[in-house]
Motif scaffolding. Structure first.
Motif, PDB file in Angstrom:
ATOM      1  N   GLU A 198      10.296   0.100  -7.499  1.00 51.62           N
ATOM      2  CA  GLU A 198      10.818  -0.445  -8.766  1.00 51.62           C
ATOM      3  C   GLU A 198      10.032  -1.667  -9.234  1.00 51.62           C
ATOM      4  N   GLU A 199       9.561  -2.469  -8.287  1.00 51.89           N
ATOM      5  CA  GLU A 199       8.796  -3.660  -8.695  1.00 51.89           C
ATOM      6  C   GLU A 199       7.295  -3.390  -8.776  1.00 51.89           C
ATOM      7  N   ILE A 200       6.874  -2.278  -8.235  1.00 52.16           N
ATOM      8  CA  ILE A 200       5.441  -1.963  -8.278  1.00 52.16           C
ATOM      9  C   ILE A 200       5.092  -1.299  -9.612  1.00 52.16           C
ATOM     10  N   VAL A 201       6.006  -0.465 -10.109  1.00 52.45           N
ATOM     11  CA  VAL A 201       5.720   0.251 -11.361  1.00 52.45           C
ATOM     12  C   VAL A 201       5.307  -0.709 -12.484  1.00 52.45           C
ATOM     13  N   PRO A 202       6.091  -1.763 -12.788  1.00 49.40           N
ATOM     14  CA  PRO A 202       5.644  -2.658 -13.874  1.00 49.40           C
ATOM     15  C   PRO A 202       4.308  -3.344 -13.571  1.00 49.40           C
ATOM     16  N   ALA A 203       4.066  -3.662 -12.324  1.00 51.29           N
ATOM     17  CA  ALA A 203       2.787  -4.317 -11.972  1.00 51.29           C
ATOM     18  C   ALA A 203       1.626  -3.351 -12.208  1.00 51.29           C
ATOM     19  N   VAL A 204       1.825  -2.095 -11.844  1.00 51.82           N
ATOM     20  CA  VAL A 204       0.766  -1.090 -11.995  1.00 51.82           C
ATOM     21  C   VAL A 204       0.547  -0.761 -13.477  1.00 51.82           C
ATOM     22  N   LYS A 205       1.640  -0.751 -14.236  1.00 48.21           N
ATOM     23  CA  LYS A 205       1.541  -0.409 -15.667  1.00 48.21           C
ATOM     24  C   LYS A 205       0.683  -1.412 -16.436  1.00 48.21           C
ATOM     25  N   SER A 248      -2.320  -4.476   0.688  1.00 48.25           N
ATOM     26  CA  SER A 248      -2.844  -4.557  -0.689  1.00 48.25           C
ATOM     27  C   SER A 248      -3.090  -3.185  -1.291  1.00 48.25           C
ATOM     28  N   LEU A 249      -3.082  -3.194  -2.617  1.00 48.46           N
ATOM     29  CA  LEU A 249      -3.542  -2.035  -3.399  1.00 48.46           C
ATOM     30  C   LEU A 249      -4.846  -2.477  -4.009  1.00 48.46           C
ATOM     31  N   ARG A 250      -5.904  -1.762  -3.735  1.00 47.88           N
ATOM     32  CA  ARG A 250      -7.249  -2.164  -4.166  1.00 47.88           C
ATOM     33  C   ARG A 250      -7.771  -1.162  -5.187  1.00 47.88           C
ATOM     34  N   PHE A 251      -8.255  -1.658  -6.315  1.00 50.29           N
ATOM     35  CA  PHE A 251      -8.686  -0.717  -7.355  1.00 50.29           C
ATOM     36  C   PHE A 251      -9.688  -1.370  -8.281  1.00 50.29           C
ATOM     37  N   TYR A 269       1.248   8.896 -12.525  1.00 49.87           N
ATOM     38  CA  TYR A 269       1.927  10.081 -11.985  1.00 49.87           C
ATOM     39  C   TYR A 269       2.948   9.599 -10.958  1.00 49.87           C
ATOM     40  N   TYR A 270       3.893  10.468 -10.655  1.00 49.30           N
ATOM     41  CA  TYR A 270       4.939  10.106  -9.688  1.00 49.30           C
ATOM     42  C   TYR A 270       5.112  11.228  -8.666  1.00 49.30           C
ATOM     43  N   ILE A 271       5.340  10.846  -7.433  1.00 49.48           N
ATOM     44  CA  ILE A 271       5.759  11.826  -6.421  1.00 49.48           C
ATOM     45  C   ILE A 271       7.286  11.889  -6.497  1.00 49.48           C
ATOM     46  N   GLU A 295       0.819  -1.221   0.000  1.00 51.11           N
ATOM     47  CA  GLU A 295       0.000   0.000   0.000  1.00 51.11           C
ATOM     48  C   GLU A 295       0.852   1.270   0.000  1.00 51.11           C
ATOM     49  N   ASP A 296       2.027   1.185   0.600  1.00 50.65           N
ATOM     50  CA  ASP A 296       2.832   2.401   0.731  1.00 50.65           C
ATOM     51  C   ASP A 296       3.473   2.862  -0.573  1.00 50.65           C
ATOM     52  N   THR A 297       3.448   1.987  -1.587  1.00 54.32           N
ATOM     53  CA  THR A 297       4.184   2.299  -2.810  1.00 54.32           C
ATOM     54  C   THR A 297       3.361   3.003  -3.896  1.00 54.32           C
ATOM     55  N   ALA A 298       2.052   3.024  -3.731  1.00 51.34           N
ATOM     56  CA  ALA A 298       1.233   3.629  -4.794  1.00 51.34           C
ATOM     57  C   ALA A 298      -0.155   3.994  -4.263  1.00 51.34           C
ATOM     58  N   VAL A 299      -0.826   4.857  -4.998  1.00 51.56           N
ATOM     59  CA  VAL A 299      -2.240   5.150  -4.740  1.00 51.56           C
ATOM     60  C   VAL A 299      -2.956   4.923  -6.065  1.00 51.56           C
ATOM     61  N   LEU A 300      -3.902   4.008  -6.067  1.00 47.98           N
ATOM     62  CA  LEU A 300      -4.576   3.645  -7.317  1.00 47.98           C
ATOM     63  C   LEU A 300      -6.039   4.052  -7.267  1.00 47.98           C
ATOM     64  N   THR A 301      -6.482   4.759  -8.278  1.00 45.54           N
ATOM     65  CA  THR A 301      -7.891   5.143  -8.351  1.00 45.54           C
ATOM     66  C   THR A 301      -8.511   4.402  -9.542  1.00 45.54           C
ATOM     67  N   SER A 302      -9.760   4.691  -9.822  1.00 46.82           N
ATOM     68  CA  SER A 302     -10.365   4.011 -10.976  1.00 46.82           C
ATOM     69  C   SER A 302      -9.828   4.566 -12.299  1.00 46.82           C
ATOM     70  N   GLU A 303      -9.209   5.746 -12.269  1.00 49.28           N
ATOM     71  CA  GLU A 303      -8.761   6.363 -13.533  1.00 49.28           C
ATOM     72  C   GLU A 303      -7.250   6.511 -13.700  1.00 49.28           C
ATOM     73  N   PHE A 304      -6.549   6.636 -12.619  1.00 50.08           N
ATOM     74  CA  PHE A 304      -5.107   6.904 -12.729  1.00 50.08           C
ATOM     75  C   PHE A 304      -4.380   6.342 -11.512  1.00 50.08           C
ATOM     76  N   ALA A 305      -3.049   6.248 -11.678  1.00 49.55           N
ATOM     77  CA  ALA A 305      -2.220   5.716 -10.588  1.00 49.55           C
ATOM     78  C   ALA A 305      -1.182   6.757 -10.197  1.00 49.55           C
ATOM     79  N   ILE A 306      -0.894   6.817  -8.919  1.00 46.41           N
ATOM     80  CA  ILE A 306       0.192   7.688  -8.449  1.00 46.41           C
ATOM     81  C   ILE A 306       1.214   6.788  -7.762  1.00 46.41           C
TER      82      ILE A 306
END
Ligand code: CIR
Length: 253
Positions: A90-97, A250-253, A104-106, A65-76
């Motif tokens: 580094e391992e979350i970016v490919p999974a999210v893509k 978990s990241l839930r989306f 977006y990135y902080i 959960e700490d690595t990303a924020v996922l909405t229904s339209e976009f990911a941060i």
């Protein structure tokens, strides 16, 4: 409705992760079993689970959960505030893509942990904590406002992460503990108040028709059931030993 979740298995190195608690050393056998039950519970809630393999180089990386924020339209993609955890992204970016085109990135010097972000419909609440700094929260607010959401920044006094003490369970209702019980940012919500002794259970997650709560909090369970929520209780002892709760896994989306 959530369709997907991303989880990441804990590894043997979990025992070397960060913690502020004095609850003892995690027992790996129990940890793996609790994680398996967590995944089973999510499947029961009707979501598709993407299960990433453990990475022994990152002891805390099961707390996705700490690595990303996922909405229904976009990911941060966040910029985790603990040095030891920063490269987990580094391992979350490919999974999210695999799920999102719009990422977006902080960016540094901004830091942000996803555990400091709570979404309630079109509103975000962003905690300023030891992990999320003002610049990270500012960048986050700018991104979501551009996307048509509102964001309120909430400096934390005691909690580790924002979501350590608060959860949104739909229908304009928040589960709140400690410093959030009377916090002006949440005054427009109906509140399920969690007393000090049950504080750990304020970190619960609503996933479609269920609210998943930690086992051992009959009063919290009763309050949710009385309001018509179906609950699933899960043993969380080994995650709690390292400051983790249900939302962190978990990241839930
Ligand atoms: C850490 O210190 O980063 C981990 N041991 C616990 C992270 C918990 N994550 C969360 O509350 N979102």
């Amino acid at each position: 409705m959530f369709k997907n979740v991303i989880v990441k298995d804990p590894g043997n190195s979990y025992v070397n992760g960060l913690t502020t608690s004095d609850l003892g050393k995690p027992i790996l056998e129990k940890l793996f079993e609790q994680h398996e039950k967590y995944v089973e519970a999510l499947k029961r809630c009707g979501v598709e689970v993407t299960q990433l393999q453990a990475n022994e180089a990152f002891p805390d990386s099961t707390f996705v959960e700490d690595t990303a924020v996922l909405t229904s339209e976009f990911a941060i993609i966040s910029n985790p505030g603990a040095e030891a955890r920063n490269r987990e992204i580094e391992e979350i970016v490919p999974a999210v893509k695999k799920f999102y085109e719009k990422l977006y990135y902080i960016d540094g010097p901004g830091t942000l942990d996803g555990g400091d972000v709570l979404q309630a419909e079109k509103n975000f609440y962003v905690g300023i904590s030891d992990r999320t700094n003002e610049e990270g929260a500012r960048q986050f607010k700018e991104i979501v406002e551009k996307e048509g959401y509102e964001a309120t920044i909430v400096p934390l006094k005691e909690f580790f992460h924002l979501k350590t003490g608060i959860a949104y369970v739909g229908e304009n209702r928040m589960v709140v503990a400690g410093e959030f019980i009377d916090h002006p940012a949440f005054e427009s919500y109906e509140k399920i108040i969690i007393p000090k002794e049950d504080e750990y259970s304020a970190n619960c997650i609503q996933v479609n028709d269920y609210v998943i709560i930690p086992a051992g909090y009959p009063e919290t369970n009763r309050k949710l059931n009385d309001l018509g929520y179906q609950t699933i209780e899960l043993e969380m002892s080994e995650f709690r030993k390292h400051d983790g709760g249900l939302s962190c896994l978990s990241l839930r989306f």
